[in-house]
Design an enzyme around this catalytic site. Sequence first.
Site, mmCIF file in Angstrom:
data_model
loop_
_atom_site.group_PDB
_atom_site.id
_atom_site.type_symbol
_atom_site.label_atom_id
_atom_site.label_comp_id
_atom_site.label_asym_id
_atom_site.label_seq_id
_atom_site.Cartn_x
_atom_site.Cartn_y
_atom_site.Cartn_z
ATOM 1 N N ASN A 11 0.879 -1.172 0.000
ATOM 2 C CA ASN A 11 0.000 0.000 0.000
ATOM 3 C C ASN A 11 0.918 1.223 0.000
ATOM 4 O O ASN A 11 1.467 1.585 1.028
ATOM 5 C CB ASN A 11 -0.900 -0.014 1.238
ATOM 6 C CG ASN A 11 -1.733 1.263 1.342
ATOM 7 O OD1 ASN A 11 -1.783 2.052 0.392
ATOM 8 N ND2 ASN A 11 -2.381 1.456 2.483
ATOM 9 N N TRP A 12 1.045 1.804 -1.173
ATOM 10 C CA TRP A 12 1.973 2.941 -1.304
ATOM 11 C C TRP A 12 1.407 4.223 -0.705
ATOM 12 O O TRP A 12 2.120 5.230 -0.612
ATOM 13 C CB TRP A 12 2.330 3.158 -2.782
ATOM 14 C CG TRP A 12 3.284 2.140 -3.331
ATOM 15 C CD1 TRP A 12 4.063 1.269 -2.614
ATOM 16 C CD2 TRP A 12 3.591 1.904 -4.707
ATOM 17 N NE1 TRP A 12 4.821 0.507 -3.463
ATOM 18 C CE2 TRP A 12 4.558 0.883 -4.756
ATOM 19 C CE3 TRP A 12 3.143 2.457 -5.911
ATOM 20 C CZ2 TRP A 12 5.080 0.394 -5.956
ATOM 21 C CZ3 TRP A 12 3.659 1.980 -7.107
ATOM 22 C CH2 TRP A 12 4.621 0.958 -7.133
ATOM 23 N N LYS A 13 0.132 4.231 -0.366
ATOM 24 C CA LYS A 13 -0.508 5.438 0.178
ATOM 25 C C LYS A 13 -0.261 6.611 -0.786
ATOM 26 O O LYS A 13 -0.135 6.385 -1.990
ATOM 27 C CB LYS A 13 -0.017 5.710 1.598
ATOM 28 C CG LYS A 13 -0.169 4.468 2.489
ATOM 29 C CD LYS A 13 0.060 4.705 3.950
ATOM 30 C CE LYS A 13 -0.110 3.394 4.696
ATOM 31 N NZ LYS A 13 -0.038 3.558 6.151
ATOM 32 N N HIS A 96 -9.473 1.486 4.969
ATOM 33 C CA HIS A 96 -8.166 1.675 5.609
ATOM 34 C C HIS A 96 -8.321 2.659 6.768
ATOM 35 O O HIS A 96 -9.134 3.584 6.696
ATOM 36 C CB HIS A 96 -7.160 2.200 4.586
ATOM 37 C CG HIS A 96 -5.768 2.187 5.128
ATOM 38 N ND1 HIS A 96 -5.291 3.190 5.932
ATOM 39 C CD2 HIS A 96 -4.775 1.269 5.020
ATOM 40 C CE1 HIS A 96 -4.043 2.896 6.293
ATOM 41 N NE2 HIS A 96 -3.716 1.730 5.748
ATOM 42 N N GLU A 98 -6.687 5.125 7.629
ATOM 43 C CA GLU A 98 -6.546 6.546 7.269
ATOM 44 C C GLU A 98 -7.819 7.066 6.605
ATOM 45 O O GLU A 98 -8.177 8.234 6.771
ATOM 46 C CB GLU A 98 -5.302 6.726 6.375
ATOM 47 C CG GLU A 98 -4.023 6.546 7.207
ATOM 48 C CD GLU A 98 -2.894 5.827 6.512
ATOM 49 O OE1 GLU A 98 -2.848 5.791 5.270
ATOM 50 O OE2 GLU A 98 -2.025 5.281 7.234
ATOM 51 N N GLU A 168 -5.329 -4.246 10.876
ATOM 52 C CA GLU A 168 -4.317 -3.202 10.998
ATOM 53 C C GLU A 168 -4.579 -2.391 12.257
ATOM 54 O O GLU A 168 -5.361 -1.422 12.222
ATOM 55 C CB GLU A 168 -4.362 -2.267 9.771
ATOM 56 C CG GLU A 168 -4.016 -2.946 8.467
ATOM 57 C CD GLU A 168 -3.395 -1.966 7.470
ATOM 58 O OE1 GLU A 168 -2.360 -2.324 6.897
ATOM 59 O OE2 GLU A 168 -3.933 -0.851 7.288
ATOM 60 N N GLY A 174 2.678 2.841 10.721
ATOM 61 C CA GLY A 174 3.646 3.919 10.521
ATOM 62 C C GLY A 174 4.368 4.340 11.787
ATOM 63 O O GLY A 174 5.029 5.374 11.805
ATOM 64 N N SER A 213 3.596 -1.573 10.483
ATOM 65 C CA SER A 213 5.041 -1.648 10.729
ATOM 66 C C SER A 213 5.623 -3.030 10.463
ATOM 67 O O SER A 213 6.511 -3.483 11.187
ATOM 68 C CB SER A 213 5.365 -1.177 12.159
ATOM 69 O OG SER A 213 5.009 0.192 12.317
ATOM 70 N N GLY A 234 2.978 -0.880 4.270
ATOM 71 C CA GLY A 234 3.069 0.541 3.941
ATOM 72 C C GLY A 234 4.508 0.935 3.643
ATOM 73 O O GLY A 234 5.031 0.685 2.564
ATOM 74 N N GLY A 235 5.155 1.551 4.628
ATOM 75 C CA GLY A 235 6.495 2.121 4.444
ATOM 76 C C GLY A 235 7.491 1.189 3.778
ATOM 77 O O GLY A 235 8.224 1.601 2.864
#
Length: 251
Positions: A11-13, A96, A98, A168, A174, A213, A234-235
């Site tokens: 998930n590149w956001k 998600h 966010e 999640e 993050g 994470s 993510g990251g």
Amino acid sequence: MTNRLPLVAANWKMNGSRASVKELLDGFKQNLPGSDVEVLVCAPAIYIPLAADELAGSAIGLGAQTVSEYAAGAYTGEISVDMLKEYGCRYVIIGHSERRHVFGEANGTVANKFYFAQGNGLKAILCLGEQLQEREAGVTEQVLSEQLDAVIAKAGIAAFTDAVIAYEPVWAIGTGHTATPEQAQEAHSFIRLQIARHDDHIADGIRILYGGSVKADNAAELFSMADVDGGLIGGASLKVNDFLAICQAAR
Ligand code: 13P
């Protein structure tokens, strides 16, 4: 027990550029794990056409990060299920944290989006997760079941047959504070049990990903848990070697 094919989804956001999309996908394509792991990239909407071109002929799947709950029409700024499908998306992340906590998507909206996407040919990756204060207050299971029940009530349990769930925990996203493998397993088995109350077979087959994470050095331990069927990353999905190592860990 069903043999569930592990799934690792990037998930590149809201990150990247045309150049980084090409660079990352080039790197992913060159060192893909075998067919014993499914790999998926959820790109920012504007880069989906570019990603689709880059991924043509590759085994890496393409997904979106959200989608409209409406079919078409006067919904300024929205992107429809049909538009995503036209560009080769097979998956879409729904709910998600966010979207829920930054953009105010309530359980009802999440349920509508899941229902519409899943009913119109996109596979939904439904995200569930508690916030830190909810975990500390001991209401994690209540939050997870409310989030899940809203979707089951709207879409019906059969809609979960080829859907995916991602657990999640918001406090792990993050932050570098990964859930322990035991915390992840506890939540995943709870979610699977909630589904089994409606349908054993669907509960047994559905993939439940962990997100929050996940890194190259903690992925194998998380993925070794009985009810953890892969990850939503993510990251670490913005670095070729880290993401590939996570994919390897899911084998
Ligand atoms: P991080 O891996 O950056 O914690 O993000 C997790 C996530 O939100 C994936 O959807």
